[in-house]
Design a protein around this motif. Structure first.
Motif, PDB file in Angstrom:
ATOM      1  N   ASP A  33      25.527  26.209  63.670  1.00 17.73           N
ATOM      2  CA  ASP A  33      25.745  27.019  62.462  1.00 17.73           C
ATOM      3  C   ASP A  33      27.230  27.257  62.209  1.00 17.73           C
ATOM      4  O   ASP A  33      27.677  27.287  61.069  1.00 17.73           O
ATOM      5  CB  ASP A  33      25.016  28.364  62.553  1.00 17.73           C
ATOM      6  N   GLN A  34      27.999  27.421  63.280  1.00 15.66           N
ATOM      7  CA  GLN A  34      29.446  27.606  63.133  1.00 15.66           C
ATOM      8  C   GLN A  34      30.077  26.348  62.563  1.00 15.66           C
ATOM      9  O   GLN A  34      30.872  26.397  61.628  1.00 15.66           O
ATOM     10  CB  GLN A  34      30.081  27.945  64.482  1.00 15.66           C
TER      11      GLN A  34
ATOM     12  N   ILE B   2      26.935  16.539  57.258  1.00 17.18           N
ATOM     13  CA  ILE B   2      26.614  17.798  57.932  1.00 17.18           C
ATOM     14  C   ILE B   2      25.578  17.576  59.020  1.00 17.18           C
ATOM     15  O   ILE B   2      25.680  18.121  60.123  1.00 17.18           O
ATOM     16  CB  ILE B   2      26.147  18.862  56.913  1.00 17.18           C
TER      17      ILE B   2
ATOM     18  N   ASP C 207      28.599  24.003  60.874  1.00 19.32           N
ATOM     19  CA  ASP C 207      28.090  23.854  59.508  1.00 19.32           C
ATOM     20  C   ASP C 207      28.952  24.658  58.536  1.00 19.32           C
ATOM     21  O   ASP C 207      29.406  24.128  57.512  1.00 19.32           O
ATOM     22  CB  ASP C 207      26.634  24.328  59.456  1.00 19.32           C
ATOM     23  N   LEU C 208      29.211  25.906  58.865  1.00 19.10           N
ATOM     24  CA  LEU C 208      30.018  26.773  57.999  1.00 19.10           C
ATOM     25  C   LEU C 208      31.440  26.240  57.842  1.00 19.10           C
ATOM     26  O   LEU C 208      31.970  26.156  56.729  1.00 19.10           O
ATOM     27  CB  LEU C 208      30.050  28.197  58.547  1.00 19.10           C
ATOM     28  N   VAL C 209      32.049  25.853  58.941  1.00 19.36           N
ATOM     29  CA  VAL C 209      33.423  25.340  58.895  1.00 19.36           C
ATOM     30  C   VAL C 209      33.490  24.069  58.051  1.00 19.36           C
ATOM     31  O   VAL C 209      34.359  23.932  57.182  1.00 19.36           O
ATOM     32  CB  VAL C 209      33.968  25.090  60.323  1.00 19.36           C
ATOM     33  N   TRP C 210      32.567  23.140  58.289  1.00 18.85           N
ATOM     34  CA  TRP C 210      32.618  21.870  57.555  1.00 18.85           C
ATOM     35  C   TRP C 210      32.282  22.047  56.083  1.00 18.85           C
ATOM     36  O   TRP C 210      32.893  21.415  55.239  1.00 18.85           O
ATOM     37  CB  TRP C 210      31.731  20.815  58.217  1.00 18.85           C
ATOM     38  N   ARG C 211      31.328  22.913  55.763  1.00 21.46           N
ATOM     39  CA  ARG C 211      31.018  23.130  54.348  1.00 21.46           C
ATOM     40  C   ARG C 211      32.209  23.755  53.628  1.00 21.46           C
ATOM     41  O   ARG C 211      32.499  23.401  52.486  1.00 21.46           O
ATOM     42  CB  ARG C 211      29.762  23.978  54.182  1.00 21.46           C
ATOM     43  N   THR C 212      32.907  24.648  54.297  1.00 17.36           N
ATOM     44  CA  THR C 212      34.115  25.236  53.713  1.00 17.36           C
ATOM     45  C   THR C 212      35.176  24.161  53.506  1.00 17.36           C
ATOM     46  O   THR C 212      35.793  24.072  52.442  1.00 17.36           O
ATOM     47  CB  THR C 212      34.654  26.368  54.614  1.00 17.36           C
TER      48      THR C 212
ATOM     49  N   ASP D 135      34.048  21.879  50.661  1.00 16.55           N
ATOM     50  CA  ASP D 135      34.215  22.552  49.366  1.00 16.55           C
ATOM     51  C   ASP D 135      35.678  22.524  48.934  1.00 16.55           C
ATOM     52  O   ASP D 135      35.995  22.276  47.773  1.00 16.55           O
ATOM     53  CB  ASP D 135      33.718  23.995  49.419  1.00 16.55           C
TER      54      ASP D 135
ATOM     55  N   GLU E 279      27.842  25.896  68.738  1.00 16.21           N
ATOM     56  CA  GLU E 279      26.862  26.440  67.800  1.00 16.21           C
ATOM     57  C   GLU E 279      26.897  25.645  66.501  1.00 16.21           C
ATOM     58  O   GLU E 279      27.914  25.603  65.807  1.00 16.21           O
ATOM     59  CB  GLU E 279      27.139  27.908  67.523  1.00 16.21           C
TER      60      GLU E 279
ATOM     61  N   ARG F 235      26.355  18.474  62.790  1.00 18.06           N
ATOM     62  CA  ARG F 235      25.532  19.479  63.480  1.00 18.06           C
ATOM     63  C   ARG F 235      24.954  18.896  64.778  1.00 18.06           C
ATOM     64  O   ARG F 235      24.973  19.556  65.824  1.00 18.06           O
ATOM     65  CB  ARG F 235      24.408  19.975  62.582  1.00 18.06           C
TER      66      ARG F 235
END
Length: 105
Positions: A76-77, A61, A79-84, A87, A74, A65
Motif C-alpha cells: 500500500d505504501q 502498479i 502504491d501510494l508513492v507510485w501513484r503520486t 500523477d 508494504e 506492488r
C-alpha cells in the motif's frame, strides 16, 4: 568510501538517520534520472491526452506492488508513492506537450 550499514548495524538513532539520509540521496538521484525519461517521453508524444494511459498505469502498479511484497515492503505504501509519482509525471508531460503545441501554433 562511505561505510554502509545494515539496519541491525545501526546502534543509535544517529546511525539510522545517517543511513536514511544516504538512501534519500540515492533516491533523489534515481528520481532525477527517471524524470529525464519522463521528459523524453513528453518530447515523443504528440498530444497532452497521450500522457494518461490507465491500462499502462494499472499494469505498472500491479508489477510494483508484487515486487514490493516480495521484498517485504508494504504494498500500500508503494502504491501510494507510485501513484503520486505517476500523477505528477502525467501533469508534467501534459504541461510540456501543451507548451510545445502552443509554441508551434
Amino acid at each position: 568510501m562511505v561505510n554502509v550499514k545494515t539496519p541491525v548495524d545501526c546502534l543509535t538513532k544517529e546511525d539510522v538517520r545517517d543511513e536514511i539520509d544516504r538512501l534519500d540521496e540515492k533516491l533523489v538521484r534515481l528520481f532525477a534520472e527517471r524524470q529525464g525519461f519522463v521528459r523524453r517521453m513528453s518530447e515523443l508524444k504528440q498530444h497532452p491526452d497521450e500522457a494518461f494511459d490507465a491500462e499502462r498505469i494499472e499494469k505498472m502498479i500491479a508489477v510494483i506492488r508484487k515486487r514490493a511484497e516480495e521484498l517485504g515492503l508494504e504494498a500500500d505504501q508503494v502504491d501510494l508513492v507510485w501513484r503520486t509519482l505517476i500523477d505528477w509525471n502525467i501533469a508534467f508531460e501534459q504541461r510540456v506537450i501543451a507548451h510545445r503545441l502552443e509554441k508551434s501554433a
